[in-house]
Design a protein around this motif. Structure first.
Motif, mmCIF file in Angstrom:
data_model
loop_
_atom_site.group_PDB
_atom_site.id
_atom_site.type_symbol
_atom_site.label_atom_id
_atom_site.label_comp_id
_atom_site.label_asym_id
_atom_site.label_seq_id
_atom_site.Cartn_x
_atom_site.Cartn_y
_atom_site.Cartn_z
ATOM 1 N N TYR A 240 29.637 -49.916 41.813
ATOM 2 C CA TYR A 240 29.278 -49.014 40.718
ATOM 3 C C TYR A 240 28.037 -49.544 40.000
ATOM 4 N N PRO A 241 27.295 -48.665 39.313
ATOM 5 C CA PRO A 241 26.184 -49.152 38.487
ATOM 6 C C PRO A 241 26.705 -50.197 37.504
ATOM 7 N N THR A 242 26.104 -51.367 37.512
ATOM 8 C CA THR A 242 26.651 -52.490 36.757
ATOM 9 C C THR A 242 25.564 -53.255 36.025
ATOM 10 N N LEU A 243 25.827 -53.541 34.758
ATOM 11 C CA LEU A 243 24.965 -54.400 33.956
ATOM 12 C C LEU A 243 25.633 -55.770 33.869
ATOM 13 N N HIS A 244 24.912 -56.789 34.250
ATOM 14 C CA HIS A 244 25.438 -58.157 34.277
ATOM 15 C C HIS A 244 24.866 -58.928 33.094
ATOM 16 N N LEU A 245 25.707 -59.226 32.133
ATOM 17 C CA LEU A 245 25.280 -59.938 30.928
ATOM 18 C C LEU A 245 25.435 -61.433 31.162
ATOM 19 N N LEU A 246 24.333 -62.152 31.026
ATOM 20 C CA LEU A 246 24.291 -63.573 31.356
ATOM 21 C C LEU A 246 23.849 -64.409 30.164
ATOM 22 N N ARG A 247 24.351 -65.643 30.118
ATOM 23 C CA ARG A 247 23.903 -66.601 29.113
ATOM 24 C C ARG A 247 22.728 -67.399 29.683
ATOM 25 N N GLU A 248 21.672 -67.514 28.910
ATOM 26 C CA GLU A 248 20.510 -68.284 29.361
ATOM 27 C C GLU A 248 20.893 -69.743 29.608
ATOM 28 N N ASP A 249 21.755 -70.313 28.766
ATOM 29 C CA ASP A 249 22.172 -71.707 28.939
ATOM 30 C C ASP A 249 22.888 -71.899 30.268
ATOM 31 N N SER A 250 23.717 -70.940 30.636
ATOM 32 C CA SER A 250 24.447 -71.043 31.896
ATOM 33 C C SER A 250 23.496 -70.965 33.086
ATOM 34 N N ILE A 251 22.485 -70.118 32.949
ATOM 35 C CA ILE A 251 21.483 -70.010 34.012
ATOM 36 C C ILE A 251 20.748 -71.334 34.168
ATOM 37 N N ASP A 252 20.373 -71.931 33.042
ATOM 38 C CA ASP A 252 19.645 -73.213 33.083
ATOM 39 C C ASP A 252 20.494 -74.295 33.738
ATOM 40 N N GLY B 45 16.268 -65.144 24.903
ATOM 41 C CA GLY B 45 16.398 -66.581 25.078
ATOM 42 C C GLY B 45 17.830 -67.054 24.977
ATOM 43 N N ILE B 46 18.738 -66.151 24.603
ATOM 44 C CA ILE B 46 20.160 -66.484 24.494
ATOM 45 C C ILE B 46 20.951 -65.752 25.577
ATOM 46 N N LEU B 47 20.712 -64.441 25.661
ATOM 47 C CA LEU B 47 21.352 -63.628 26.686
ATOM 48 C C LEU B 47 20.293 -62.843 27.450
ATOM 49 N N GLN B 48 20.637 -62.442 28.651
ATOM 50 C CA GLN B 48 19.783 -61.540 29.410
ATOM 51 C C GLN B 48 20.651 -60.584 30.210
ATOM 52 N N VAL B 49 20.045 -59.500 30.667
ATOM 53 C CA VAL B 49 20.781 -58.478 31.413
ATOM 54 C C VAL B 49 20.202 -58.355 32.813
ATOM 55 N N ALA B 50 21.036 -58.605 33.802
ATOM 56 C CA ALA B 50 20.679 -58.359 35.196
ATOM 57 C C ALA B 50 21.429 -57.097 35.636
ATOM 58 N N SER B 51 21.277 -56.712 36.895
ATOM 59 C CA SER B 51 21.878 -55.435 37.283
ATOM 60 C C SER B 51 22.202 -55.374 38.767
ATOM 61 N N PHE B 52 23.165 -54.482 39.067
ATOM 62 C CA PHE B 52 23.519 -54.120 40.437
ATOM 63 C C PHE B 52 23.707 -52.612 40.475
ATOM 64 N N HIS B 53 23.471 -52.017 41.633
ATOM 65 C CA HIS B 53 23.634 -50.571 41.755
ATOM 66 C C HIS B 53 23.987 -50.235 43.204
ATOM 67 N N PRO B 54 24.898 -49.284 43.407
ATOM 68 C CA PRO B 54 25.300 -48.945 44.782
ATOM 69 C C PRO B 54 24.177 -48.387 45.645
ATOM 70 N N GLN B 55 23.093 -47.895 45.009
ATOM 71 C CA GLN B 55 21.960 -47.361 45.767
ATOM 72 C C GLN B 55 20.707 -48.229 45.609
ATOM 73 N N PHE B 56 20.904 -49.496 45.223
ATOM 74 C CA PHE B 56 19.754 -50.374 45.019
ATOM 75 C C PHE B 56 18.854 -50.393 46.251
ATOM 76 N N GLN B 57 17.546 -50.405 45.989
ATOM 77 C CA GLN B 57 16.589 -50.416 47.096
ATOM 78 C C GLN B 57 15.377 -51.241 46.716
ATOM 79 N N PHE B 58 15.098 -52.275 47.500
ATOM 80 C CA PHE B 58 13.897 -53.072 47.296
ATOM 81 C C PHE B 58 12.671 -52.227 47.620
ATOM 82 N N GLU B 59 11.601 -52.457 46.880
ATOM 83 C CA GLU B 59 10.357 -51.751 47.155
ATOM 84 C C GLU B 59 9.881 -52.072 48.571
#
Length: 207
Positions: A145-157, A115-129
């Motif tokens: 590169y394989p990447t973890l994106h750390l986000l603030r929930e407040d910023s998303i809102d 509820g404060i932070l969340q983790v999104a992601s990117f990857h060079p081989q990402f593939q939608f189902e």
């Protein structure tokens, strides 16, 4: 005869090069194609923190993720709104990376940051189902590169309030990539420049 290629190590990925690759991808693809309407503001304000992990396995990457989650939670959003944690020396396989994301979510909860932070992601081989690996629409979630994106929930809102049709972003991005096509995406030149990361997938797999 199969070419013998170097095994990825942290030394194969100079931090400056990895960061430059990520900034180029952000400016040319994410902002340039407006794949994320919220990215430009934090980029211009220099509120994105870029971190290159030297992890070579999931355990070490999880430790780096914990450290960066703690740091983001403690610093003000004016100084650092979001963090991009790149892991060039591990998680080369997208399925392994996808499995790792469950551990990342568990870590957020274990740190009482749900509820404060969340983790999104990117990857060079990402593939939608349901898509082919070379489907250009997969590029909406591909980074150098394989990447973890750390986000603030407040910023998303706040971003959602400023862009009430946020749910339409995904559909628009798919249309943008389909119109751009594979050649158009290649012309953006947003791939990795580190030799190990840039080698062909068939070579990485030893084919």
């Amino acid at each position: 005869m199969t070419e013998t290629l170097p095994t990825p190590t942290p030394a194969s990925f100079p931090h400056d090069t990895v960061k430059e690759d990520m900034v180029r991808w952000l400016e040319r693809a994410v902002i340039g194609l407006n794949l994320c309407p919220f990215a430009k503001a934090v980029h211009v304000k220099e509120q994105i923190h870029y971190v290159v992990s030297e992890a070579t396995d999931g355990r070490a990457l999880l430790e780096d993720l914990q450290r960066e989650l703690e740091a983001l939670a403690e610093i003000s959003s004016e100084r650092r709104d979001t963090t991009l944690l790149m892991a060039p020396a591990c998680m080369e396989d997208f399925l392994d990376f996808n499995d790792f994301l469950a551990l990342a979510d568990d870590l957020v909860e274990a740190m009482d940051l749900g509820g404060i932070l969340q983790v999104a992601s990117f990857h060079p081989q990402f593939q939608f189902e349901g898509t082919d690996v070379d489907d250009v629409t997969n590029s909406t979630n591909r980074a150098p590169y394989p990447t973890l994106h750390l986000l603030r929930e407040d910023s998303i809102d706040r971003a959602v309030e400023a862009f009430p049709e946020a749910e339409a972003i995904f559909e628009r991005n798919i249309e943008v990539l389909e119109d751009l096509g594979a050649d158009g995406w290649k012309a953006l030149d947003v791939g990795p420049r580190c030799p190990v990361a840039a080698r062909p997938a068939s070579a990485r797999e030893g084919a």
